[in-house]
Design an enzyme around this catalytic site. Structure first.
Site, short mmCIF file in Angstrom:
data_model
loop_
_atom_site.label_atom_id
_atom_site.label_comp_id
_atom_site.label_asym_id
_atom_site.label_seq_id
_atom_site.Cartn_x
_atom_site.Cartn_y
_atom_site.Cartn_z
N ASP A 67 0.82 -1.22 0.00
CA ASP A 67 0.00 0.00 0.00
C ASP A 67 0.86 1.27 0.00
O ASP A 67 2.08 1.21 0.19
CB ASP A 67 -0.93 0.00 1.22
N ASN A 136 -7.28 -2.80 14.40
CA ASN A 136 -8.66 -3.13 14.05
C ASN A 136 -8.75 -4.32 13.10
O ASN A 136 -9.80 -4.57 12.52
CB ASN A 136 -9.35 -1.90 13.43
N HIS A 138 -6.98 -4.70 10.28
CA HIS A 138 -6.73 -4.46 8.85
C HIS A 138 -5.43 -5.13 8.40
O HIS A 138 -4.50 -5.31 9.19
CB HIS A 138 -6.77 -2.97 8.48
N GLU A 143 -9.45 -1.74 5.52
CA GLU A 143 -10.09 -1.44 6.80
C GLU A 143 -11.32 -2.34 6.99
O GLU A 143 -11.83 -2.92 6.03
CB GLU A 143 -10.52 0.03 6.82
C1 GLP Z 1 -0.29 0.23 8.71
C2 GLP Z 1 0.00 -0.53 7.40
C3 GLP Z 1 -0.11 -2.02 7.59
C4 GLP Z 1 0.56 -2.40 8.89
C5 GLP Z 1 -0.24 -1.87 10.05
C6 GLP Z 1 0.41 -2.08 11.41
O1 GLP Z 1 -1.32 1.11 8.64
N1 GLP Z 1 -0.79 -0.14 6.31
O2 GLP Z 1 0.47 -2.70 6.49
O3 GLP Z 1 0.60 -3.80 9.03
O4 GLP Z 1 -0.66 -0.53 9.84
O5 GLP Z 1 1.45 -1.18 11.63
P1 GLP Z 1 2.47 -1.32 12.85
O6 GLP Z 1 3.35 -2.47 12.51
O7 GLP Z 1 3.19 -0.02 12.90
O8 GLP Z 1 1.64 -1.60 14.05
#
Ligand code: GLP
Length: 259
Positions: A67, A136, A138, A143
């Protein structure tokens, strides 16, 4: 799903770096699906250390990131392109031409999304997709209530996700409201996924993903339909799993045992 529970975050991220190293040893020109987020930082640091000490050569891969924020140019310090270049691509000697992120602005999102799906297909599909998970549930930026059949497209970020990711932005900076993300259907089409989650804050999302019903309420629960999904956890992220005894029996201490 293969559930591997490691004693701590460090050994869990090392286990994910092992999976990538093994994939690239088996197929040096692998197509890797990559993720961003704080969880991935120690994995990438480990890979760079291994490559620089001659332990592996990850320079021949093709990569597709999950993404990117809409409207952040590749040079923007909070863009995922910048994150990947700094932490992985430049240190490993992976050239820009080998890497893909769905970089777009408001005017060309649909075309970028279509082109992204086509580019993944033309590369022969993704051999190994790395994933984190949001609080959440995702995956990528899919989402809750994302279609479980979705392909790469624009998603509006939830306030919870914007808040969680605000730590990377300066106070005076606007946190993007939109992102382009591989869809859940795109992720389910990959040959193999490896999801890493560490820490208490992820425990509820992990329990919903692994043991909850398959539901767009928790997008990661769609991985129950993936043919080859490995979920790598530390003790804290695994703390709300009810079938813990079974995971320990099959893979004691996160070991790859069993038939
Ligand atoms: C982000 C990314 C995800 C990631 C998630 C968790 O928004 N788009 O690909 O897995 O949130 O992030 P973190 O590892 O900083 O908790």
């Amino acid at each position: 799903m293969k559930i591997l529970i490691l004693p701590d975050a460090q050994s869990a991220s090392r286990r994910v770096a092992d999976a990538i190293t093994a994939q690239v040893a088996k197929k040096p020109d692998s197509v890797l699906g990559l993720a961003t987020g704080g969880t991935m930082e120690p994995v990438y640091t480990d890979l760079v250390r291994r490559a620089q000490s001659g332990g592996c050569d990850i320079s021949r891969v093709t990569t597709f990131n999950l993404d990117e924020y809409v409207g952040l140019a590749p040079g923007h310090p909070q863009s995922y392109r910048h994150f990947m270049t700094e932490r992985l691509f430049a240190p490993l000697g992976i050239r820009d031409e080998q890497t893909h992120l769905p970089t777009a602005d408001a005017g060309n999102c649909d075309q970028v999304a279509k082109d992204y799906e086509r580019a993944i297909n033309e590369a022969g599909g993704i051999d190994l997709q790395l994933l984190g998970i949001g609080h959440n549930g995702h995956i990528g930026f899919n989402e809750p209530t994302s279609s479980l059949a979705s392909r790469t497209r624009v998603k509006t970020l939830t306030e919870r996700t914007r808040e969680a990711n605000s730590r990377y932005f300066r106070e005076d900076e606007e946190i993007p409201r939109f992102a382009i993300t591989m869809g859940i259907g795109t992720i389910l089409d990959t040959a193999e996924v490896c999801l890493l989650a560490v820490g208490d804050a992820k425990a509820a999302a992990v329990a919903a993903m692994v043991e909850g019903p398959v539901s767009a309420r928790c997008p990661a629960s769609a991985l129950q339909f993936h043919r080859k999904a490995t979920i790598v956890l530390d003790e804290a992220a695994a703390s709300r799993l009810e079938l813990r005894d079974y995971y320990d029996t099959v893979h004691p201490g996160g070991a790859e045992t069993g038939l």
